[in-house]
Design an enzyme around this catalytic site. Structure first.
Site, PDB file in Angstrom:
ATOM      1  N   HIS A 208       0.831  -1.192   0.000  1.00 11.54           N
ATOM      2  CA  HIS A 208       0.000   0.000   0.000  1.00 11.54           C
ATOM      3  C   HIS A 208       0.875   1.256   0.000  1.00 11.54           C
ATOM      4  O   HIS A 208       0.598   2.223  -0.730  1.00 11.54           O
ATOM      5  CB  HIS A 208      -0.931  -0.014   1.218  1.00 11.54           C
ATOM      6  CG  HIS A 208      -1.992   1.029   1.173  1.00 11.54           C
ATOM      7  ND1 HIS A 208      -2.159   1.959   2.169  1.00 11.54           N
ATOM      8  CD2 HIS A 208      -2.949   1.301   0.252  1.00 11.54           C
ATOM      9  CE1 HIS A 208      -3.179   2.755   1.868  1.00 11.54           C
ATOM     10  NE2 HIS A 208      -3.669   2.376   0.709  1.00 11.54           N
ATOM     11  N   HIS A 212       1.449   4.004  -3.479  1.00 13.94           N
ATOM     12  CA  HIS A 212       1.277   5.448  -3.404  1.00 13.94           C
ATOM     13  C   HIS A 212       2.598   6.194  -3.618  1.00 13.94           C
ATOM     14  O   HIS A 212       2.585   7.387  -3.936  1.00 13.94           O
ATOM     15  CB  HIS A 212       0.640   5.841  -2.070  1.00 13.94           C
ATOM     16  CG  HIS A 212      -0.826   5.531  -2.003  1.00 13.94           C
ATOM     17  ND1 HIS A 212      -1.779   6.359  -2.538  1.00 13.94           N
ATOM     18  CD2 HIS A 212      -1.501   4.474  -1.474  1.00 13.94           C
ATOM     19  CE1 HIS A 212      -2.981   5.839  -2.349  1.00 13.94           C
ATOM     20  NE2 HIS A 212      -2.835   4.699  -1.700  1.00 13.94           N
ATOM     21  N   HIS A 237      -7.539  -0.679  -5.219  1.00 18.68           N
ATOM     22  CA  HIS A 237      -8.287  -0.715  -3.961  1.00 18.68           C
ATOM     23  C   HIS A 237      -9.517  -1.612  -4.062  1.00 18.68           C
ATOM     24  O   HIS A 237      -9.903  -2.256  -3.071  1.00 18.68           O
ATOM     25  CB  HIS A 237      -8.668   0.705  -3.540  1.00 18.68           C
ATOM     26  CG  HIS A 237      -7.496   1.527  -3.089  1.00 18.68           C
ATOM     27  ND1 HIS A 237      -6.731   2.256  -3.949  1.00 18.68           N
ATOM     28  CD2 HIS A 237      -6.952   1.718  -1.851  1.00 18.68           C
ATOM     29  CE1 HIS A 237      -5.762   2.865  -3.271  1.00 18.68           C
ATOM     30  NE2 HIS A 237      -5.877   2.561  -2.003  1.00 18.68           N
ATOM     31  N   GLU A 349     -10.021  10.234  -5.036  1.00 19.51           N
ATOM     32  CA  GLU A 349      -8.895  10.056  -4.110  1.00 19.51           C
ATOM     33  C   GLU A 349      -8.720  11.232  -3.140  1.00 19.51           C
ATOM     34  O   GLU A 349      -8.642  10.968  -1.932  1.00 19.51           O
ATOM     35  CB  GLU A 349      -7.602   9.804  -4.897  1.00 19.51           C
ATOM     36  CG  GLU A 349      -6.440   9.516  -3.966  1.00 19.51           C
ATOM     37  CD  GLU A 349      -5.158   9.211  -4.720  1.00 19.51           C
ATOM     38  OE1 GLU A 349      -4.185   8.846  -4.058  1.00 19.51           O
ATOM     39  OE2 GLU A 349      -5.117   9.349  -5.950  1.00 19.51           O
ATOM     40  N   HIS A 364     -12.432  10.772  -0.240  1.00 22.01           N
ATOM     41  CA  HIS A 364     -11.720   9.611   0.298  1.00 22.01           C
ATOM     42  C   HIS A 364     -10.698  10.023   1.360  1.00 22.01           C
ATOM     43  O   HIS A 364     -10.634   9.451   2.442  1.00 22.01           O
ATOM     44  CB  HIS A 364     -11.032   8.859  -0.849  1.00 22.01           C
ATOM     45  CG  HIS A 364      -9.835   8.075  -0.446  1.00 22.01           C
ATOM     46  ND1 HIS A 364      -8.538   8.548  -0.627  1.00 22.01           N
ATOM     47  CD2 HIS A 364      -9.708   6.861   0.140  1.00 22.01           C
ATOM     48  CE1 HIS A 364      -7.694   7.651  -0.181  1.00 22.01           C
ATOM     49  NE2 HIS A 364      -8.362   6.613   0.290  1.00 22.01           N
ATOM     50  N   HIS A 368     -10.549   9.210   5.646  1.00 23.77           N
ATOM     51  CA  HIS A 368      -9.407   8.693   6.415  1.00 23.77           C
ATOM     52  C   HIS A 368      -9.160   9.563   7.642  1.00 23.77           C
ATOM     53  O   HIS A 368      -8.990   9.059   8.760  1.00 23.77           O
ATOM     54  CB  HIS A 368      -8.155   8.675   5.535  1.00 23.77           C
ATOM     55  CG  HIS A 368      -7.945   7.405   4.776  1.00 23.77           C
ATOM     56  ND1 HIS A 368      -7.234   6.340   5.279  1.00 23.77           N
ATOM     57  CD2 HIS A 368      -8.368   7.019   3.548  1.00 23.77           C
ATOM     58  CE1 HIS A 368      -7.207   5.359   4.395  1.00 23.77           C
ATOM     59  NE2 HIS A 368      -7.891   5.745   3.329  1.00 23.77           N
ATOM     60  N   HIS A 404     -13.067   1.889   2.514  1.00 22.34           N
ATOM     61  CA  HIS A 404     -12.843   1.622   1.092  1.00 22.34           C
ATOM     62  C   HIS A 404     -13.975   0.807   0.467  1.00 22.34           C
ATOM     63  O   HIS A 404     -14.167   0.872  -0.755  1.00 22.34           O
ATOM     64  CB  HIS A 404     -11.488   0.959   0.885  1.00 22.34           C
ATOM     65  CG  HIS A 404     -10.391   1.971   0.691  1.00 22.34           C
ATOM     66  ND1 HIS A 404     -10.163   2.606  -0.504  1.00 22.34           N
ATOM     67  CD2 HIS A 404      -9.498   2.497   1.570  1.00 22.34           C
ATOM     68  CE1 HIS A 404      -9.185   3.458  -0.383  1.00 22.34           C
ATOM     69  NE2 HIS A 404      -8.754   3.420   0.870  1.00 22.34           N
TER      70      HIS A 404
END
Length: 686
Positions: A208, A212, A237, A349, A364, A368, A404
């Protein structure tokens, strides 16, 4: 050292000062006195004398115009750094830009040496790693695994005192391996702990982080604007959620529930027990049934309300239903069949490529943050974010998958607006799969039975023990593994001419956690891609063989752990590690299965290469091309013109009730039932 390898010295032991010996004392960076921080300038002469005697390699840093890094010093050196925080993401993008634009390697080494001891540790490592990967004069360098730099993000902290003691007291030849216990974050009274082997797996979390790193959200356009970046965000994802749900069924747990309401209590708690070495603080815990609240974290400039996120979600949903997104000024950009998913991924995103970040916001990313700061939403108690607030730790928390799953549902909402694939898009005239099977790579193994078990592997954590012992210090950890297997299939090419095709292999559960058969629409959303590769079909019968370790999705365990030492950078085996750390960990290629055996559908399709090709050739056997399903190919187009997840990314006609109904009309498809048996034994890696 005059070539780019000297930059690797900046990517070792991030807590130690730049002038401190690197590479087990073999390498020393000679800094100009003006580059020393205020703490060390008064004793600069003493430092040079003290550390210079044993070094085999000396890297002379050229004094040059000091870079203006004041903007990056806004993030405390030993404080939190998160790419989910817009302020931090913008600073990281600007720092990447600064490093990218240095005219040559010597100047980059100079700028990096000055910045390294003054900036946030993770910010520097992230920005320098992204810059090195994207500069033409450095992109061949072996970027270290994040595990090597910050092992405390992945490992039970109780092992570090043992590792330091072993390294300090015991000679290298007599050192023993320190064992990292499984399931240290909760007991078996917590149902979600059944998936701890998945969520807390080192390889999963490294994947992960590294994805990124390859696909940063901010920075120069040449770094961010990669081919089909938004679609890859969706697909990578989406596959995480599909894989997670498969393993939930294996452990008799229901599929993860999307976070449809931000106003209900979050029943899943998480107590990470991860202590960061550079702050000497543990990641905060989140108790069960936490209520999410508006955030007023002024210090990080994270100020938002639940209403904000709900409004952004409503706008995205309305745009999906309307078939277009709104650009600044009101222009409409169609969410068409070809590029719609890519546009949507960059909005969701979001990345710097979002067509209208003011209108669609940070759906998104701020979800988080909402969860990551739920324990201290106003910074009243000066607590940092929870593990969901960082890429390298986010997948440890059960709430990550709920978040997600909700994002995934938004993408599926768009996919449902598209027409099902028609027979021309699915078929391949003249190509007939006559037989298909899979078998373990051992004598007399039964057909279509796969095996999983626990494996104990070793990792060298010495490079992450700042101010610690020289030499190697090993720890062992236990993870899921599968026995190697091979696909075998026979294809009849009746066209009378040579044909090319793309083989696509997926696996999906047949039943849920209650042993209830899944509908075709449920099953297609749980399809896990195992492999994708090109084949050449001669006229007549073709007998094809494909080994599991050749998967286009995964990378081997060893590639997560390259050595960044300058002393071995020229060894041939290090070639395979260059820019190759992106990929799903191979040891989690298969779902866990169950002790009594769990039945799955294994699907094979050969699609028409003429409709797949992007008119670029690539060799999957060349290093870095082998995990292209999730990570693409460096400096090239994504090597498949079809939509990611094809042929299961779109709804299927209602008349198609089962996977067999789906494959029956198409001779270029086949599906078989496989049984995955889990053996509760721990086998050491040889």
């Amino acid at each position: 050292m005059s070539d780019n390898r000297k930059l690797l010295a900046l990517l070792q032991r991030p807590l130690e000062p730049t002038f401190f010996p690197k590479d087990n004392g073999k390498t020393l960076i000679d800094l100009p006195e003006s580059y020393l921080t205020d703490r060390y300038k008064p004793i600069g002469d003493t430092l040079q004398t003290r550390f210079s005697s044993d070094a085999d390699t000396r890297i002379a840093v050229r004094a040059s115009t000091l870079p203006d890094i004041a903007f990056a010093e806004a993030i405390p050196r030993r404080g939190d750094f998160s790419l989910f925080i817009p302020k931090h993401r913008e600073i990281a993008g600007n720092l990447i830009d600064l490093f990218i634009n240095q005219p040559d390697v010597d100047t980059l080494m100079s700028a990096g040496s000055y910045a390294r001891d003054r900036l946030n540790l993770i910010l520097f490592q992230y920005a320098m790693a992204v810059a090195i990967q994207h500069r033409p004069d450095t992109k061949n360098l072996n970027i270290p695994s994040f595990l090597e730099l910050f092992p405390d993000s992945f490992v039970d902290p109780t092992v570090f005192p043992q590792l330091r003691e072993e390294g300090a007291v015991v000679a290298q030849k007599d050192r023993i391996t320190i064992d990292i216990q499984m399931n240290f974050t909760a007991s078996d009274r917590e149902d979600e702990q059944r998936l701890a082997y998945f969520r807390e797996d080192i390889g999963v979390n490294l994947h992960h982080w590294h994805w990124h790193l390859v696909y940063p959200g901010e920075g120069p356009n040449s770094v961010v604007n990669k081919d089909r970046r938004g679609e890859l965000f969706y697909y990578m994802h989406q596959q995480l959620i599909a894989r997670y749900n498969c393993d939930r069924f294996c452990n008799r747990l229901a599929r993860v529930r999307p976070l449809t309401s931000l106003r209900e209590a979050l029943p899943e708690g998480y107590f990470p027990k991860i202590v960061r070495s550079f702050t000497n603080r543990a990641f905060p815990a989140r108790p069960q049934n936490t209520i999410l609240r508006d955030l007023n974290r002024i210090e990080e400039n994270v100020v938002l309300t639940i209403n904000d996120i709900e409004r952004w979600g409503s706008r995205i949903a309305e745009s999906i239903d309307g078939g277009y997104v709104v650009a600044p000024g009101g222009n409409r950009i169609p969410l068409d069949e070809q590029t719609g998913i890519d546009v949507l991924g960059n909005i969701m995103e979001p990345s710097a490529l979002s067509v209208n970040s003011q209108y669609y916001g940070n759906y998104h990313g701020h979800m988080h943050n909402l969860i990551a700061y739920s324990h201290d939403p106003e910074n009243r108690f000066l607590e940092g974010y929870g593990v969901v607030g960082e890429f390298q730790t986010a997948m440890r928390d059960p709430a990550f998958y709920r978040l997600h799953a909700q994002v995934d549902n938004m993408f599926h909402r768009y996919k449902r607006t598209l027409q099902p694939y028609n027979s021309n898009q699915l078929g391949y005239a003249g190509v007939q799969i006559q037989s298909f099977g899979v078998q373990l790579n051992r004598a007399n193994a039964p057909a279509n039975v796969l095996l999983t078990y626990w494996q104990r592997s070793q990792i060298n954590l010495s490079t992450g023990l700042d101010f610690g012992p020289e030499g190697n210090v090993f720890a062992s950890f236990t993870h899921l593994q599968h026995a190697p297997f091979t696909y075998r299939f026979t294809v009849n090419n009746t066209s009378g001419a040579a044909r090319r095709g793309t083989c696509r292999i997926f696996i999906a559960p047949k039943v849920d956690e209650r042993n209830t058969p899944l509908t075709m629409d449920e099953q297609r959303l749980l399809m896990v891609e195992l492999d994708k590769f090109r084949v050449n079909l001669t006229p007549g019968t073709n007998n094809l063989v494909r080994r599991s370790e050749q998967s286009s999705v995964t990378i081997p365990y060893e590639r997560d752990l390259p050595s960044v030492g300058l002393s071995n950078v020229n060894l041939p085996e290090t070639e395979q590690f260059r820019f190759c750390n992106c990929g799903w960990p191979h040891h989690l290629l298969l779902p866990k299965g169950s002790a009594e055996g769990m039945k799955f559908d294994l699907f094979l399709m050969i699609s028409n290469f003429a409709d797949d090709t992007v008119n670029q050739e690539f060799d999957e056997n060349i290093n870095c091309n082998d995990s292209h399903s999730f990570c693409g190919i460096r400096d090239q187009l994504y090597p498949d013109k079809r939509h990611m997840g094809y042929p299961f990314d779109r709804r299927i006609p209602v008349a198609v009730r089962t996977l067999t109904d789906f494959t029956r009309p198409n001779s270029n498809m086949s599906n078989i039932e496989v049984n995955i048996r889990f053996t509760n034994l721990v086998i050491a890696r040889t």
